[in-house]
Design a protein around this motif. Structure first.
Motif, short mmCIF file in Angstrom:
data_model
loop_
_atom_site.label_atom_id
_atom_site.label_comp_id
_atom_site.label_asym_id
_atom_site.label_seq_id
_atom_site.Cartn_x
_atom_site.Cartn_y
_atom_site.Cartn_z
N ALA B 201 -5.49 2.55 5.68
CA ALA B 201 -6.51 2.29 6.69
C ALA B 201 -7.13 3.59 7.21
O ALA B 201 -8.33 3.66 7.48
N PRO B 205 -10.35 3.46 4.12
CA PRO B 205 -10.45 2.08 4.63
C PRO B 205 -11.16 1.13 3.67
O PRO B 205 -10.99 -0.08 3.78
N HIS B 257 -3.40 -5.13 9.39
CA HIS B 257 -4.26 -4.48 8.39
C HIS B 257 -4.82 -5.47 7.37
O HIS B 257 -5.36 -5.06 6.35
#
Lengths: 329, 329
Positions: B201, B205, B257
């Protein structure tokens, strides 16, 4: 179609030929990594530098020599293709090398060859020609294919283009910046050993070169001791790539460069194989493990030194694995 | 001797913790290579980048987390040693990590654990404590060792120092210069998956993260589907590192996530294992092959993409190899 046979290649490989081979194969072959293992160093009592030719294309150093031979040919020669009689790594290597140039490849395979190996050769696009399992039948079939197609014979280990190509593995290793005290490579027909002798003498003459040979196929050892080529022997070893006889030019190269042969029993090779698998996590074939077995078995010769080992290949038949790992009678 | 238990570590791992871990473990852990194979690329229909954690010290990514935990401790904490209850890769990793700091390591091992794995843990200098094979018995023995020695518990996958350490593998891979479209890691307890989610992330990303799970132990898949942690299941898979239950903080990280779980049957994992061995020449364990199996089994999801795969470990019991390669009933 009948065609004149290709002219014979230069009879002797030398360092200029190794350098030329390195440039010639660079667009096609991998510059393989050098692997280290602190666990194996501790076990061996020396510093081991493994040249990972099992990560070479087609899974063995053989691609270097085959590729050099294929790309050394003139356009006219190449157009007629190549032929060889090897059902092992050289057959697959030549098939892939021929494919990189887009030319025909014929591989003469004896009855009884391992089906998985033949499938690999076919998968690279070569044409298989079956024959009886004798040397005479293989050579006759090879000559037959040559006559019919005009294809050039690329012998697995006596061809000087092959020897020069195999020498590029040691060239990369020795030119890599680490001064090696010793270098150990397996010996069968002597293509790798011969090419390595040439490269080693030119690039790093202080590095002592050893060839590793199975005790059950120790004719190179016997030949070097006797000073004359011993060809009368019956191989008995799990190192399936090393059952052949040392070639004549290969013998001359090893003699000229004062190469020493060291032996290991198959049991020691299996133990080394397990170490390379369990500790190095590298799936190499028995012929590769033999070189480590020789170092472990001659500890006093290598103690504290920087030792190069060429891991020659990784084409293991997984279905035969359990048999290989089981204790031999 | 009685001693106060160590203070609890920070409850949550974040990207700052991953970066700190990378710096902390750098003197001890290997920056593992990224391996490529054009044969496997062709088979998968995408570009595969294998992060070779089977070449990590102690043979698995687990060393990263264990090493970060050990070197995160104060001198006073460290002097009392560490303890865990894992007879697998984490036990060996913690033992080796403790040795790098010269501190005591206690590993609680249940009856019936594989002798070869216990020997590996012992070889790294850890003290083994046997107990019954239930979770309750293991936790009781762990608490007992903590009370007697003051050693700090390093949980295999919920400890935030461990999660942060595991994230350094993806950090290296994603910071390596190749923009990946997708990244696939195996999931068991979720230490690697959680740390990877954090790193991914922050660093890349746009890279979609998938966790690979055996169909026979698909509780992470079920948990992510249900939005709540499923813990009631009986694992049935050859992936011996992935039979445990996803941890609570690990579940939260995967949820946060938006990580997707993909499944593969054991038969597909064995086929992928054979490919990695035969074509990649890398001796990885089934949990590593699972990630490739997932890619091969969801071809449409990855077609033409650059896909990272973390090869989590290579600690295969060679004596069990033939059983693993034989067809399952």
């Amino acid at each position: 179609m009948n065609a004149a046979p290709s002219p014979a290649p230069d009879p002797v490989a030398d360092f200029a030929a190794v350098l030329a081979a390195a440039a010639r194969i660079a667009p096609h072959a991998h510059a393989t990594p050098v692997l280290r293992s602190r666990t194996l160093d501790a076990l061996a009592g020396c510093e081991l530098h493994f040249k990972a030719e099992h990560l070479q294309r087609a899974g063995a150093f053989k691609f270097r020599g085959a590729c050099n031979a294929v790309w050394s040919m003139t356009e006219a020669e190449a157009a007629r293709g190549v032929v060889t009689h090897s059902s092992g790594n050289h057959g697959a290597a030549l098939a892939l090398a021929a494919r990189t140039r887009g030319i025909a490849c014929h591989v003469v395979v004896p009855e009884g060859a391992v089906a998985a190996k033949l499938a690999a050769i076919s998968a690279y696009g070569a044409t298989l020609h079956g024959c009886a399992a004798t040397i005479a039948a293989r050579e006759a079939m090879c000559a037959d294919v040559q006559r019919q197609t005009g294809a050039a014979l690329v012998h697995p280990y006596t061809d000087p283009r092959v020897i020069a190509g195999q020498g590029t593995a040691a060239l990369e290793l020795l030119a890599g910046g680490t001064a090696l005290d010793a270098l150990v490579v397996p010996v069968g027909g002597g293509g790798l050993a011969g090419g390595t002798a040439i490269a080693c003498a030119a690039v790093s003459p202080a590095t002592r070169l050893f060839v590793a040979e199975p005790s059950g196929a120790a004719e190179t050892f016997a030949s070097l001791q006797a000073g004359t080529r011993v060809t009368d022997f019956v191989p008995d070893t799990i190192c399936d790539g090393l059952r052949g006889t040392l070639g004549e030019p290969n013998f001359s190269l090893l003699r000229a460069h004062h190469v020493e042969a060291l032996l290991a029993e198959d049991a020691a090779t299996v133990a080394a194989l397990r170490l390379l698998w369990q500790r190095g996590k590298q799936l190499v074939e028995p012929s590769s493990a033999l070189a480590l077995a020789v170092v472990l078995g001659h500890r006093e010769r290598f103690a504290g030194q920087r030792v190069g080992i060429i891991l020659s290949g990784g084409n293991v038949d997984l279905d035969a694995l359990s048999a290989l790992l089981a204790p031999r009678p």
